[in-house]
Design a protein around this motif. Structure first.
Motif, short mmCIF file in Angstrom:
data_model
loop_
_atom_site.label_atom_id
_atom_site.label_comp_id
_atom_site.label_asym_id
_atom_site.label_seq_id
_atom_site.Cartn_x
_atom_site.Cartn_y
_atom_site.Cartn_z
N GLY A 112 22.59 35.47 45.75
CA GLY A 112 21.01 34.83 45.52
C GLY A 112 21.71 32.99 44.60
N ALA A 113 23.27 33.57 44.24
CA ALA A 113 23.93 32.88 43.11
C ALA A 113 24.77 32.27 44.25
CB ALA A 113 24.50 33.59 42.05
N PRO A 114 24.47 30.87 43.42
CA PRO A 114 25.87 30.09 43.71
C PRO A 114 27.19 30.18 44.32
CG PRO A 114 24.90 28.69 42.05
CD PRO A 114 24.21 30.19 41.92
N ILE A 115 28.00 29.98 45.74
CA ILE A 115 28.63 30.52 46.03
C ILE A 115 30.06 29.16 45.43
CG2 ILE A 115 30.65 30.67 48.42
CD1 ILE A 115 28.17 31.73 49.68
N SER A 116 30.81 30.58 44.44
CA SER A 116 31.96 29.30 44.19
C SER A 116 32.91 30.28 43.90
CB SER A 116 31.70 29.08 42.82
OG SER A 116 31.67 30.00 41.53
N HIS A 117 34.44 29.63 43.43
CA HIS A 117 35.67 30.11 43.21
C HIS A 117 35.59 30.49 42.23
CE1 HIS A 117 36.30 26.11 41.29
NE2 HIS A 117 37.05 25.39 42.46
N ALA A 118 35.02 30.51 41.01
CA ALA A 118 35.22 31.47 39.98
C ALA A 118 35.18 32.76 40.27
CB ALA A 118 33.87 31.14 39.24
N PRO A 119 34.56 33.86 41.05
CA PRO A 119 35.25 35.01 41.41
C PRO A 119 36.86 35.77 41.76
CG PRO A 119 32.75 34.91 41.71
CD PRO A 119 33.24 33.62 42.32
N LEU A 120 37.35 33.96 42.30
CA LEU A 120 38.87 34.14 42.87
C LEU A 120 39.75 34.05 41.90
CD1 LEU A 120 36.95 33.90 45.39
CD2 LEU A 120 38.69 32.66 46.14
N VAL A 121 39.11 33.32 40.66
CA VAL A 121 40.09 32.56 39.50
C VAL A 121 39.88 33.76 38.51
CG1 VAL A 121 39.88 30.95 37.82
CG2 VAL A 121 39.26 30.40 39.74
N GLU A 122 39.00 34.34 38.83
CA GLU A 122 38.77 35.37 37.05
C GLU A 122 39.72 36.82 37.95
OE1 GLU A 122 34.80 36.76 36.89
OE2 GLU A 122 33.67 34.04 36.53
N ALA A 123 39.76 36.45 38.78
CA ALA A 123 40.58 37.93 40.06
C ALA A 123 41.75 37.85 40.60
CB ALA A 123 39.58 38.20 40.94
N LEU A 124 42.22 37.07 40.02
CA LEU A 124 43.83 35.94 40.36
C LEU A 124 44.31 35.15 39.77
CD1 LEU A 124 43.53 35.79 44.19
CD2 LEU A 124 44.42 37.85 42.95
N GLY A 125 43.13 34.05 38.99
CA GLY A 125 43.93 33.22 38.20
C GLY A 125 43.98 31.89 39.31
N PRO A 126 44.76 31.58 38.14
CA PRO A 126 44.62 29.66 39.00
C PRO A 126 44.99 29.31 39.47
CG PRO A 126 45.56 29.53 36.51
CD PRO A 126 44.89 30.94 36.80
N ASP A 127 46.52 29.76 40.49
CA ASP A 127 47.40 29.19 40.41
C ASP A 127 48.23 30.12 41.42
OD1 ASP A 127 48.27 28.19 39.01
OD2 ASP A 127 49.86 29.91 37.36
N VAL A 128 46.82 31.10 42.63
CA VAL A 128 46.98 31.84 43.51
C VAL A 128 46.39 30.85 45.02
CG1 VAL A 128 46.58 34.02 45.27
CG2 VAL A 128 47.03 33.94 42.27
N PRO A 129 47.11 29.99 45.90
CA PRO A 129 45.98 29.78 46.96
C PRO A 129 45.45 30.64 47.93
CG PRO A 129 48.25 29.34 47.52
CD PRO A 129 48.71 30.59 46.25
N VAL A 130 43.89 30.91 48.52
CA VAL A 130 42.96 31.41 48.11
C VAL A 130 42.10 31.22 49.94
CG1 VAL A 130 41.84 33.00 48.14
CG2 VAL A 130 43.40 33.05 46.28
N PHE A 131 42.15 31.81 50.40
CA PHE A 131 40.87 31.39 51.75
C PHE A 131 40.50 32.19 52.64
CE2 PHE A 131 40.10 30.85 56.37
CZ PHE A 131 39.74 28.94 56.20
N LEU A 132 39.35 32.38 51.73
CA LEU A 132 38.68 33.16 52.25
C LEU A 132 37.13 33.45 53.07
CD1 LEU A 132 37.48 35.64 49.22
CD2 LEU A 132 39.31 35.25 50.97
N LEU A 133 37.26 33.54 54.79
CA LEU A 133 36.63 33.30 55.53
C LEU A 133 35.54 34.41 55.89
CD1 LEU A 133 36.32 31.43 58.30
CD2 LEU A 133 37.06 33.21 59.54
N LEU A 134 33.97 33.53 55.72
CA LEU A 134 32.74 34.33 55.35
C LEU A 134 32.58 34.56 56.63
CD1 LEU A 134 32.76 32.56 52.64
CD2 LEU A 134 30.59 32.53 52.90
N PHE A 135 31.54 35.97 56.99
CA PHE A 135 31.55 36.65 57.89
C PHE A 135 31.01 35.92 59.21
CE2 PHE A 135 26.74 35.86 56.98
CZ PHE A 135 26.70 36.28 57.92
N ASP A 136 30.38 34.48 58.91
CA ASP A 136 30.31 33.90 60.39
C ASP A 136 31.03 32.85 60.45
OD1 ASP A 136 29.91 32.44 58.18
OD2 ASP A 136 28.28 31.23 58.10
#
Length: 526
Positions: A112-136
């Motif tokens: 229910g929280a807004p979808i944002s890239h905060a977890p990506l930064v927390e997991a990998l740091g700010p320098d990794v280019p990430v592209f995650l396709l949602l299920f739909d």
């Protein structure tokens, strides 16, 4: 030969236990004693014992070539929480200086929280280019580095209903909605080598045959689809038949429509282009469906086409040239507009279709039968991504009233509508055994602890099987040629160790598949 053969063509004086095939069609039906008289010098005789033979199963909605490109990187379909997402990203291998890709992420993981890239930064740091396709596959989550690389610093305007989600200060959150927005970043991803795409598509078709599928409706015709499908056909017969419907996007002019008309002449031994695929809206989960009233976020109020009349005009142009129309329609307003548009089209040999039909008002149910429009639904969209208590993202956005009129498969069948079933792979798994079970259970197969979602919408065992056979054939304009086991019909057969009409749904979902036959040729032996 087998102990049970479900012809779906009427019972006749006796139930057959033997079927003869010659020249790619069914030559005769009878019993094991009759089979002795059918044998010739080159006849292969197979006795499958206690197994059950059915007409070949057909997936009503599939993305084969597009799906090969969408299922790259880390499979996130089992992630259920933000912490689980971060753990999966930390465990992934990231090539030095390269991209981390993933697919299948359920927005319910954000609880229910807004979808944002905060977890990506927390997991990998700010320098990794990430592209995650949602299920739909209509939305993605990307990292700040990915946004920087694409030059995305704020909102964007698009021809379609796409958007770059931004916070209150106008900064992108990393959440991208719909195809045009996704492509801002996706165009930067490294291309698959053609040989790799060809190998992955070949393997996909083999896996489809292994679960009993003999044909499927492809809801796309990617740039390299023609090259790939012809290359596979040069290597031998395809293990699955295909009907392709090229995508038509907002802004497609007359030249683009003429190209789609020209593509209708493309075919091969076990494939052909027949139809055109449109989208009238996006998804409820992403807030891009087209609803009569806004969702709980104040979203899902607009058509995917900025001017719906342009959709209607494009549909009329193609239908006027005999092209069957397929339209993705999720929300009530979208479904109504599509049906209104179809009502003004001439009827054709291959009926027009509406895909998904997620929230459907009662007054629209009867129009499918009245207009001879195929309803195409994917039972696992309901059972895998919604909950009976409406605490999931999809239901909470719609609210109880609209969530309670969801995925109305039984109401459509009971009213006499033609109902084709399928998977929408890679949005959901393509195994028809699990999908048939979900259509009957209104919950995932093998999960009796899960409360069914609107159980009154459950299909009977026969209805579910018909959704993959007789209804699928009628939807393709092939009634009398496919979908049943009768002399003169296509020799496409699916064989299961367990009987889909009498075995419990949970058990049938695990049934071995000893044999699959397409055009009289064995495409899988279990």
């Amino acid at each position: 030969m087998a102990d049970r053969i479900h012809t779906l063509a009427g019972t006749g004086p006796r139930r057959p236990t033997a079927v003869a095939v010659a020249g790619g069609v069914i030559a005769a039906l009878g019993d094991r004693a009759d089979a002795r008289d059918w044998r010739g010098p080159g006849t292969e005789v197979l006795d499958l014992g206690t197994a059950t033979i059915t007409p070949g199963l057909v997936d009503g909605h599939f993305h084969p070539v597009m799906g090969v490109g969408l299922t790259r990187g880390v499979d996130l379909s089992s992630v259920r929480t933000v912490e689980g997402l971060k753990a999966a990203l930390r465990a992934a291998a990231v090539p030095p200086g390269g991209w981390l890709e993933g697919w299948g992420l359920d927005p319910n993981a954000f609880e229910g929280a807004p979808i944002s890239h905060a977890p990506l930064v927390e997991a990998l740091g700010p320098d990794v280019p990430v592209f995650l396709l949602l299920f739909d596959a209509h939305s993605a989550l990307v990292s700040p580095r990915a946004l920087d690389s694409a030059g995305v610093t704020g909102p964007r305007e698009f021809v379609s209903g796409a958007s770059v989600v931004c916070d209150a200060d106008g900064r992108p959150t990393g959440h991208l909605l719909e195809l045009e927005a996704l492509d801002l970043v996706r165009r930067l991803l490294p291309d698959d080598a053609p040989a790799d795409r060809r190998a992955r598509l070949s393997e996909l078709l083999k896996r489809m045959a292994a679960v009993g599928l003999t044909a499927a409706n492809a809801m796309d015709f990617e740039d390299d689809s023609l090259e790939l499908i012809r290359a596979l056909e040069e290597d031998g017969e395809l293990p699955v038949r295909w009907r392709f419907a090229p995508f038509v996007m907002p802004g497609t002019g007359r030249d683009g429509l003429d190209a789609v008309i020209a593509q209708q002449r493309l075919d091969g031994r076990r494939w052909r282009v027949e139809g055109a695929k449109f989208m009238i809206d996006g998804t409820v989960d992403g807030g891009t469906a087209w609803l009569d009233e806004p969702d709980s976020h104040g979203e899902s109020t607009a058509c995917f086409w900025p001017d719906p009349a342009e959709y209607a005009e494009a549909v009329r142009t193609l239908a006027g040239h005999g092209v069957p129309i397929v339209t993705h329609a999720i929300g009530d307003a979208g479904i109504r507009y599509v049906l209104d548009t179809y009502a003004r089209l001439p009827r054709s040999r291959v009926p027009h279709r509406v895909e998904h039909l997620e929230t459907l008002p009662s007054e629209l149910i009867g129009r499918f039968r009245e207009l001879d429009v195929t309803a195409s639904m994917q039972p696992t969209h309901c059972t895998h991504y919604t909950r009976a208590d409406h605490t999931d993202n999809w239901s909470s956005r719609l609210g109880k009233k609209r969530a309670d009129r969801a995925f109305r498969a039984r109401d459509l069948r009971d009213d006499g509508a033609r109902l084709a079933l399928g998977s929408d792979w890679p949005i959901a798994p393509f195994d028809p055994r699990g999908i048939i079970a979900a259509a009957r259970l209104r919950r995932p197969a093998g999960a009796p602890e899960v409360e069914p979602v609107l159980p009154e919408q459950a299909l009977t065992a026969r209805m579910a099987l018909e959704g993959y056979t007789t209804e699928a054939a009628a939807a393709a304009g092939l009634a009398g040629l496919a979908g049943q086991l009768a002399p003169g019909q296509r020799a496409d057969l699916s064989v299961f160790a367990l009987d889909p009409l009498t075995t419990g749904p949970d058990e049938f979902a695990e049934s071995p598949v000893p044999l699959t036959v397409v055009d009289g040729t064995v495409t899988h032996r279990g």
